[in-house]
Design a protein around this motif. Structure first.
Motif, mmCIF file in Angstrom:
data_model
loop_
_atom_site.group_PDB
_atom_site.id
_atom_site.type_symbol
_atom_site.label_atom_id
_atom_site.label_comp_id
_atom_site.label_asym_id
_atom_site.label_seq_id
_atom_site.Cartn_x
_atom_site.Cartn_y
_atom_site.Cartn_z
ATOM 1 N N TRP A 1 0.829 -1.211 0.000
ATOM 2 C CA TRP A 1 0.000 0.000 0.000
ATOM 3 C C TRP A 1 0.861 1.258 0.000
ATOM 4 O O TRP A 1 0.553 2.219 -0.699
ATOM 5 C CB TRP A 1 -0.938 0.017 1.208
ATOM 6 C CG TRP A 1 -2.087 -0.925 1.062
ATOM 7 C CD1 TRP A 1 -2.386 -1.981 1.864
ATOM 8 C CD2 TRP A 1 -3.076 -0.913 0.029
ATOM 9 N NE1 TRP A 1 -3.484 -2.644 1.406
ATOM 10 C CE2 TRP A 1 -3.947 -2.019 0.277
ATOM 11 C CE3 TRP A 1 -3.329 -0.127 -1.090
ATOM 12 C CZ2 TRP A 1 -5.025 -2.317 -0.538
ATOM 13 C CZ3 TRP A 1 -4.409 -0.428 -1.894
ATOM 14 C CH2 TRP A 1 -5.239 -1.504 -1.622
ATOM 15 N N LEU B 1 1.775 6.882 -7.271
ATOM 16 C CA LEU B 1 0.693 7.157 -8.220
ATOM 17 C C LEU B 1 0.138 8.573 -8.051
ATOM 18 O O LEU B 1 -0.440 9.146 -8.973
ATOM 19 C CB LEU B 1 -0.427 6.121 -8.052
ATOM 20 C CG LEU B 1 0.010 4.669 -8.236
ATOM 21 C CD1 LEU B 1 -1.176 3.733 -8.119
ATOM 22 C CD2 LEU B 1 0.675 4.481 -9.596
ATOM 23 N N HIS C 1 2.143 2.663 -3.235
ATOM 24 C CA HIS C 1 1.238 3.344 -4.166
ATOM 25 C C HIS C 1 1.333 4.862 -4.129
ATOM 26 O O HIS C 1 0.654 5.535 -4.890
ATOM 27 C CB HIS C 1 -0.210 2.934 -3.870
ATOM 28 C CG HIS C 1 -0.581 1.639 -4.492
ATOM 29 N ND1 HIS C 1 -0.114 0.428 -3.998
ATOM 30 C CD2 HIS C 1 -1.331 1.343 -5.575
ATOM 31 C CE1 HIS C 1 -0.595 -0.543 -4.742
ATOM 32 N NE2 HIS C 1 -1.319 -0.028 -5.713
#
Lengths: 182, 309
Positions: free
Chosen positions: A20, A26, A23
């Motif tokens: 997680w 992004l 990420h």
């Protein structure tokens, strides 16, 4: 280079946490554009409107670098933030940022990616169209603005584009390497 | 292949929907200019402290450089100030006489002159020379009593008016913004006009009323007090080009100045309460129960005289 991540249910807590946390990259294009928008509100000791449209240039550059991470809906949200920070009627930058992201995505899909010089020329053309459409949209929101200050801003965007590309390129290499994330 | 086509179609639809939403927002902004005012106020509260912190070292550096310059130019400056004091003393004597005459005339004419009221003295944190909107941020907001539509004045003259107020910071509309309009008087001729911005460094004098006496380069413009926001007599600028259009340089620049005065609107329009329509129509029982329109139903609330208990 690491292989694809295992399914979420097969991960132990540590792997899941690192999956997680991995990420955050992004959100990097959006964060970079937010930073550029804040920079655009910086006080300049000049009497001419020479601050380039950094937010627009950021959206354009990220739409060419990482089209999957700068979709039109995200550009729309960033445009709303731009309207907020620059005290413009809601919808002016939101509409134009989304249109720019959509146009670049369509253009790149149809005609492929290009060299830096071509992208520079395209950015110059897009900032000019952006300036003209800003006048129209401001008039639609009952806030007519003259062309001259926008022309100054367009002129500075010619020189600001390489700097924005250098900044976004550095972030791109640091976060994703020399490849597209999606 | 089909999946790619479907994704492309969905992408195009989403892009179209997003752009349509933006246009709808613009139409809402046209109909309701105050749309999103609270969100804007919150954004002002976020940005102002940021630039306040960022510019602090630059301010310190500038102060140091100015201090060195002041030290070397101290003698020349002292002489210039002495000359200025002599000139100002002479002007003060004339102004005092004028003041007495003005007071006498005001008494004779029973002139009610509203008083200027200071709301806050605040620091200009950042002045943005934007291409579309030209604003500045000051470090005073609703907690200090600042409200939208109040004049902002620097030592040299008018800066603009407040348009958005957060809790501890506010946004000003500068005189150079295309939306800015300030009613002025030409000091030499007494002619009324409007000073408006056009996004450039100079202002434009428009809508001159009365006899079109030619203006001269250097003519001073003062606020006329018309409109009720700006107090009269505040320097706005001076004419630098008397041709068409008449160009004016602002008396005060928001860049590089430290503190400004935020004053209450000089003569705000009185808020008139709506009066209830007077009517002889019977008041419904429900209205009597909730106590509404008390004055009108007082008679009906009185004890009944028809013998019912």
């Amino acid at each position: 280079m690491r292989g694809p991540a295992p399914p979420l249910r097969l991960m132990n807590p540590r792997e899941r946490r690192s999956f997680w946390l991995g990420h955050w990259r992004l959100g990097l294009p959006a964060l970079a554009v937010l930073g550029l928008l804040l920079l655009a509100t910086a006080p300049l000791p000049l009497s001419l409107p020479l601050m380039p449209p950094l937010g627009l240039l950021g959206v354009f550059v990220w739409a060419t670098f990482q089209p999957g991470l700068m979709p039109p809906w995200l550009a729309f949200l960033l445009g709303l933030v731009a309207d907020l920070l620059l005290s413009m009627p809601f919808g002016v930058n939101a509409t134009l940022f989304a249109a720019v992201a959509g146009f670049v995505r369509w253009f790149e899909v149809r005609y492929g990616h290009h060299a830096h010089g071509f992208d520079w020329a395209m950015a110059v053309a897009i900032t000019a169209v952006h300036a003209l459409l800003t006048i129209q949209l401001m008039a639609l929101a009952s806030h007519p603005v003259p062309l001259e200050p926008l022309a100054w801003q367009w002129l500075t965007s010619l020189f600001a584009y390489p700097a924005v590309v250098a900044l976004c390129g550095w972030l791109q290499r640091a976060a994703f390497g020399a490849r597209t994330a999606t | 292949m089909r999946r790619d086509q479907n994704l492309a179609i969905i992408g195009a639809v989403v892009t179209g929907a997003v752009i349509a939403t933006g246009l709808v927002l613009l139409l809402i902004a046209r109909v309701s200019p105050q749309f999103g005012a609270s969100v804007r106020a919150a954004a002002v509260d976020v940005v102002t402290p940021l630039w306040s912190v960022v510019r602090a070292p630059f301010d310190g550096l500038g102060k140091g450089v100015n201090g060195i310059g002041d030290y070397f130019g101290a003698v020349g400056r002292a002489r210039a100030l002495e000359a200025e004091v002599i000139d100002l003393r002479a002007r003060l004597q004339v102004a005092e006489a004028d003041q007495i005459a003005f007071r006498q005339l005001s008494r004779l004419g029973r002139l009610e002159n509203p008083q200027r009221r200071l709301v806050a003295t605040a620091r200009i944190v950042s002045a943005t020379q934007g291409a579309v909107v030209q604003t500045a941020l000051v470090a005073a907001g609703r907690n200090q009593g600042v409200r939208p539509g109040q004049p902002v004045i620097a030592a040299d003259g008018l800066i603009g008016r407040t348009i958005e107020t957060g809790l501890g910071s506010s946004r000003l509309l500068l005189l150079t913004d295309p939306q800015s309009r300030v009613p002025v008087l030409v000091q030499r001729t007494g002619q009324a006009a409007l000073v408006s911005g056009d996004g450039g460094p100079l202002l434009v004098l428009t809508d001159r009323l009365g006899l079109q006496e030619p203006l001269q380069r250097g003519d001073r413009l003062l606020t006329s007090g018309e409109g009720g926001i700006f107090p009269p007599g505040v320097p706005v600028g001076f004419v630098v080009d008397a041709g068409e259009p008449i160009r004016v340089r602002a008396a005060a620049s928001p860049r590089g100045i430290g503190f400004v005065r935020i004053e209450a609107a000089y003569a705000a329009m009185p808020a008139t309460a709506a009066t209830l329509p007077m009517t002889d129509a019977p008041v419904p029982v429900e209205a009597q129960r909730v106590g509404g329109i008390k004055g009108l139903v007082r008679g009906l609330d009185a004890p009944s005289t028809d013998g019912a208990t």
